[in-house]
Design an enzyme around this catalytic site. Structure first.
Site, PDB file in Angstrom:
ATOM      1  N   GLY A  50       0.602  -0.865  -0.119  1.00  0.00           N
ATOM      2  CA  GLY A  50       0.317  -0.219   0.016  1.00  0.00           C
ATOM      3  C   GLY A  50       0.851   0.902   0.030  1.00  0.00           C
ATOM      4  CD  GLN A  55       3.423   6.412   2.017  1.00  0.00           C
ATOM      5  OE1 GLN A  55       2.675   4.994   2.228  1.00  0.00           O
ATOM      6  NE2 GLN A  55       4.339   5.530   2.729  1.00  0.00           N
ATOM      7  CB  CYS A 116       5.293   2.600   7.462  1.00  0.00           C
ATOM      8  SG  CYS A 116       4.650   3.579   6.312  1.00  0.00           S
ATOM      9  CG  LEU A 117       7.141   0.880   1.236  1.00  0.00           C
ATOM     10  CD1 LEU A 117       6.256   1.240   0.262  1.00  0.00           C
ATOM     11  CD2 LEU A 117       7.707   0.037   1.133  1.00  0.00           C
ATOM     12  CG  HIS A 158      -0.697   1.440   7.418  1.00  0.00           C
ATOM     13  ND1 HIS A 158       0.651   1.530   8.137  1.00  0.00           N
ATOM     14  CD2 HIS A 158      -0.232   2.540   6.330  1.00  0.00           C
ATOM     15  CE1 HIS A 158       1.405   2.048   7.617  1.00  0.00           C
ATOM     16  NE2 HIS A 158       1.401   2.348   7.089  1.00  0.00           N
ATOM     17  CD  GLU A 159      -1.286   2.746   2.476  1.00  0.00           C
ATOM     18  OE1 GLU A 159      -0.746   3.940   2.883  1.00  0.00           O
ATOM     19  OE2 GLU A 159      -0.802   2.103   2.653  1.00  0.00           O
ATOM     20  CG  HIS A 162       0.330   7.396   5.134  1.00  0.00           C
ATOM     21  ND1 HIS A 162       1.710   7.699   5.639  1.00  0.00           N
ATOM     22  CD2 HIS A 162       0.710   5.810   5.170  1.00  0.00           C
ATOM     23  CE1 HIS A 162       2.328   6.740   5.597  1.00  0.00           C
ATOM     24  NE2 HIS A 162       1.688   5.539   5.803  1.00  0.00           N
TER      25      HIS A 162
HETATM   26 NI    NI Z   1       2.317   3.679   5.140  1.00  0.00          NI
END
Ligand code: NI
Length: 192
Positions: A50, A55, A116-117, A158-159, A162
């Site tokens: 995701g 991001q 998370c990236l 989660h996304e 962000h």
């Molecule tokens: Ni994330």
């Protein structure tokens, strides 16, 4: 399509962008679709399941996800991403969410070990509603409403965090959060 740089919490400039609240998209046009294409390619290359636009430094309410053919419900939904899995195109199932909203969430809570990236190589358990009802615009700008659960519900929540400038580590204790950021900083120093 192009792979974009993913912002990470090891430096102040990236962190400041990641804390911004993303702006609604007025219309799903070719520009927004190009952003989604880039985000998907960036996510596959990482690899991740995701990614929110913020991001990659674009503060608009856009999310891409691909859970492949993972089981999406029940207790047993925690297969770790397998090395090379993102390369298997037959398992791809890209999903796009523009201006997503949660219109209902279950009282039942689901705990999942998240990553998370933007916080690379740190994983910790977060509790969220196990089932949510979503409203969003898809890749073609069509309004969709759907109920999701399991890994899908975890990932979209989660996304969506962000989009509010919230990272999964913000759900943890201050001690754990500081430990996570310190780990990412150390990784960045080692890579430099
Ligand atoms: Ni994330």
């Amino acid at each position: 399509m192009a792979i974009r740089r993913i912002l990470t919490v090891d430096n102040a400039a990236d962190t400041a962008v990641l804390k911004q609240i993303s702006a609604p998209v007025a219309e799903v046009d070719d520009g927004v679709r190009a952003l989604m294409d880039d985000m998907l390619e960036t996510m596959y290359a990482a690899p991740g399941i995701g990614l929110a636009a913020v991001q990659v430094g674009d503060v608009r309410r856009v999310i891409v996800m691909d859970l492949g053919d993972r089981v999406l419900e029940g207790e047993d939904v925690a297969p770790e991403p397998v090395e090379g899995e993102a390369e298997d195109h037959s398992r791809r199932n890209p999903r796009y969410f523009v201006n997503p909203e949660i219109v209902w969430a279950s009282d039942e809570i689901y705990a999942y070990e998240e990553g998370c990236l933007s916080v690379p190589e740190y994983f910790d358990e977060v509790e969220r509603p196990g089932k949510v009802r979503l409203r969003y615009l898809d890749y073609d700008g069509k309004a969709v409403e759907e109920e999701v659960e399991g890994l899908f519900a975890v990932c979209i929540q989660h996304e969506m965090d962000h989009l509010e400038g919230v990272l999964f580590i913000d759900h943890l204790s201050r001690l754990k959060r500081e430990r996570a950021v310190a780990k990412v900083k150390k990784l960045a120093r080692m890579a430099a």
